[in-house]
Design an enzyme around this catalytic site. Sequence first.
Site, mmCIF file in Angstrom:
data_model
loop_
_atom_site.group_PDB
_atom_site.id
_atom_site.type_symbol
_atom_site.label_atom_id
_atom_site.label_comp_id
_atom_site.label_asym_id
_atom_site.label_seq_id
_atom_site.Cartn_x
_atom_site.Cartn_y
_atom_site.Cartn_z
ATOM 1 N N HIS A 194 0.814 -1.221 0.000
ATOM 2 C CA HIS A 194 0.000 0.000 0.000
ATOM 3 C C HIS A 194 0.846 1.269 0.000
ATOM 4 O O HIS A 194 0.365 2.342 0.378
ATOM 5 C CB HIS A 194 -0.953 0.002 1.203
ATOM 6 C CG HIS A 194 -0.264 -0.252 2.513
ATOM 7 N ND1 HIS A 194 0.093 -1.514 2.934
ATOM 8 C CD2 HIS A 194 0.141 0.595 3.488
ATOM 9 C CE1 HIS A 194 0.683 -1.444 4.116
ATOM 10 N NE2 HIS A 194 0.732 -0.170 4.468
ATOM 11 N N ASP A 244 4.150 1.902 1.369
ATOM 12 C CA ASP A 244 5.188 2.247 2.340
ATOM 13 C C ASP A 244 6.289 1.192 2.451
ATOM 14 O O ASP A 244 7.191 1.307 3.281
ATOM 15 C CB ASP A 244 4.579 2.497 3.719
ATOM 16 C CG ASP A 244 3.885 1.269 4.309
ATOM 17 O OD1 ASP A 244 3.974 0.191 3.701
ATOM 18 O OD2 ASP A 244 3.249 1.398 5.381
ATOM 19 N N GLY A 303 8.007 13.199 7.524
ATOM 20 C CA GLY A 303 7.638 12.245 6.477
ATOM 21 C C GLY A 303 6.589 11.277 6.967
ATOM 22 O O GLY A 303 5.512 11.680 7.412
ATOM 23 N N HIS A 331 -1.380 2.865 9.495
ATOM 24 C CA HIS A 331 -2.056 2.187 8.385
ATOM 25 C C HIS A 331 -2.780 0.949 8.891
ATOM 26 O O HIS A 331 -2.238 0.188 9.693
ATOM 27 C CB HIS A 331 -1.038 1.788 7.313
ATOM 28 C CG HIS A 331 -0.240 2.929 6.782
ATOM 29 N ND1 HIS A 331 1.022 2.787 6.229
ATOM 30 C CD2 HIS A 331 -0.519 4.262 6.718
ATOM 31 C CE1 HIS A 331 1.472 3.969 5.841
ATOM 32 N NE2 HIS A 331 0.558 4.879 6.141
ATOM 33 N N ASP A 342 -7.141 -3.288 5.296
ATOM 34 C CA ASP A 342 -8.571 -3.265 4.968
ATOM 35 C C ASP A 342 -9.088 -4.611 4.497
ATOM 36 O O ASP A 342 -10.243 -4.722 4.083
ATOM 37 C CB ASP A 342 -8.867 -2.191 3.917
ATOM 38 C CG ASP A 342 -10.203 -1.502 4.181
ATOM 39 O OD1 ASP A 342 -10.812 -1.778 5.238
ATOM 40 O OD2 ASP A 342 -10.631 -0.686 3.353
ATOM 41 N N GLU A 366 -1.899 1.262 17.808
ATOM 42 C CA GLU A 366 -1.049 1.862 16.771
ATOM 43 C C GLU A 366 -0.677 3.294 17.120
ATOM 44 O O GLU A 366 0.451 3.734 16.861
ATOM 45 C CB GLU A 366 -1.742 1.800 15.410
ATOM 46 C CG GLU A 366 -2.020 0.387 14.900
ATOM 47 C CD GLU A 366 -0.811 -0.520 14.901
ATOM 48 O OE1 GLU A 366 0.320 -0.014 14.681
ATOM 49 O OE2 GLU A 366 -0.979 -1.733 15.136
ATOM 50 N N HIS A 372 2.330 3.437 19.176
ATOM 51 C CA HIS A 372 3.553 3.430 18.364
ATOM 52 C C HIS A 372 3.816 4.819 17.787
ATOM 53 O O HIS A 372 4.961 5.274 17.736
ATOM 54 C CB HIS A 372 3.426 2.432 17.211
ATOM 55 C CG HIS A 372 3.483 0.999 17.626
ATOM 56 N ND1 HIS A 372 4.392 0.520 18.533
ATOM 57 C CD2 HIS A 372 2.739 -0.075 17.234
ATOM 58 C CE1 HIS A 372 4.221 -0.788 18.687
ATOM 59 N NE2 HIS A 372 3.213 -1.170 17.919
#
Length: 661
Positions: free
Chosen positions: A179, A181, A201, A207, A210, A405, A408
């Site tokens: 996707h 990255d 960045g 992410h 899905d 997430e 993180h």
Amino acid sequence: MTEARVSRGALAALLRALCALGCLLGRAAAAPSPIIKFPGDVAPKTDKELAVQYLNTFYGCPKESCNLFVLKDTLKKMQKFFGLPQTGELDQSTIETMRKPRCGNPDVANYNFFPRKPKWDKNQITYRIIGYTPDLDPQTVDDAFARAFQVWSDVTPLRFSRIHDGEADIMINFGRWEHGDGYPFDGKDGLLAHAFAPGPGVGGDSHFDDDELRTLGEGQVVRVKYGNADGEYCKFPFRFNGKEYTSCTDTGRSDGFLWCSTTYNFDKDGKYGFCPHEALFTMGGNADGQPCKFPFRFQGTSYDSCTTEGRTDGYRWCGTTEDYDRDKEYGFCPETAMSTVGGNSEGAPCVLPFTFLGNKHESCTSAGRSDGKLWCATTSNYDDDRKWGFCPDQGYSLFLVAAHEFGHAMGLEHSQDPGALMAPIYTYTKNFRLSHDDIQGIQELYGASPDIDTGTGPTPTLGPVTPELCKQDIVFDGISQIRGEIFFFKDRFIWRTVTPRDKPTGPLLVATFWPELPEKIDAVYEDPQEEKAVFFAGNEYWVYSASTLERGYPKPLTSLGLPPGVQKVDAAFNWSKNKKTYIFAGDKFWRYNEVKKKMDPGFPKLIADAWNAIPDNLDAVVDLQGGGHSYFFKGAYYLKLENQSLKSVKFGSIKSDWLGC
């Protein structure tokens, strides 16, 4: 194309003929459905393939040089991280851990994700939601992300604000496989999401895979449109005309629109709405929610249903005018309450009933599969069309995955504490609370929230602390032998062992096995005849077959035959001597007949009158299979009774005799 269809039709006819022949040869025993290869299905990895990929991704073992020696050493690191016996072997518990759904970030330092313990150098953090999942309506997604950020702002000075344009500190998106990255996802289950540490960045970006079913942790979340309950959520199951429905239905309607009740009893309450459907509205795109227009033209071809043509991300879309080539207006098709996951139908809904190997199926089935997963066809005849997908399950809580997430994205790495939000493996927790380990970690980076008033006294311990077996005297909530293993329960944690001589492994979260249970139980036992585990908490009880909660539970203690005055059970066990279940509360006990499903007459009785030297207000009781003894636990000690004579044969320490301390 014609040859393939004829071939599939001929194959289906042959299978039907074989089925009919089998029925003629012997109706007494129905043959199990043959295991087949489903088109588009991902072949499961062997244990060795799984281990090499897992240790490469999460523990830095290079694929090209992860030989047996290096593999063994790295395996021990992985086993230590998860509190498993450090055998260096691909044993069952290690493989089971590797197959659990988890975060895609590594468990050891990976400088692409976490260079030099980074943190944000400011307290005002912005985020932007770039894309949405079709599994949930945008309002529910927005709310889940906002609550996930609040988990961290409640205990730190960090404050999060959403922007709708431009570059945010944290960019949030959904994607499949590769996707953009360099860290691809892997389809359904497995990797759920990943996030980058603070920085410029991609720093902080989060992410979400899905290919997962995104829910709030307890099955599909369906917000209805129109009807007389617009904006409310479907209630599954619901009752209509005396029948229960576990998904949206078109029963009772002539227009084919799917609907659901927003209360359990539609017959009584009459509250309903329409389930998401492309004929009602679309999501995203540029058509402001307008419904699909069927048929519509795209690149000169007419489409009479949603399609993935023209897209590389697999999302289903439609034109909202009759000619997309001319008007360029479109939207994404919302998932219905029976949309499939995975398979080869790009999320198309189940079509019920459907035909598979000549047999008609009225609901999702595991026929044809070796893994037991439920699936359905997305046309009326799988044998002809071979279109299918997995049926919706409980899914993954977007809130819990996002909160992890975003940890993180704040700079936290994975935690070895199984009770921590930042533990790498996903476990659904109904009544979520941030653990002490999580709070300590985030406050080391950013400090405490200015809104937390600690007063002039000592700083309070925030969040639940994961107990350590040998460093404190633990009074267990329950102890039971379930499916041959001995489980020790304390608050939301369990430890497990096969024999009392071995030190239990753990802790693990109770929710790993029994997700619907409350954070703390009072008692537990296994009915060995039916192999069902029975849990007590407060004035209710839960019955599980393996990890599946039986329909209709929890139920009040009174439905078991206990009097209304009993608001809590202390202990329970099934006695091998007579196959009866004994339930203890205070200074009394009852005897339950598992065969007749009712209490035996003549109870309750006083514990002191029937059990030799056994104290009142017990913590737990267990009768180990084939041992001939029962064990009664209270505080830090236990009493061992001989089953036949009821003589007390030992008084000992739980810590030394059962926990290996």
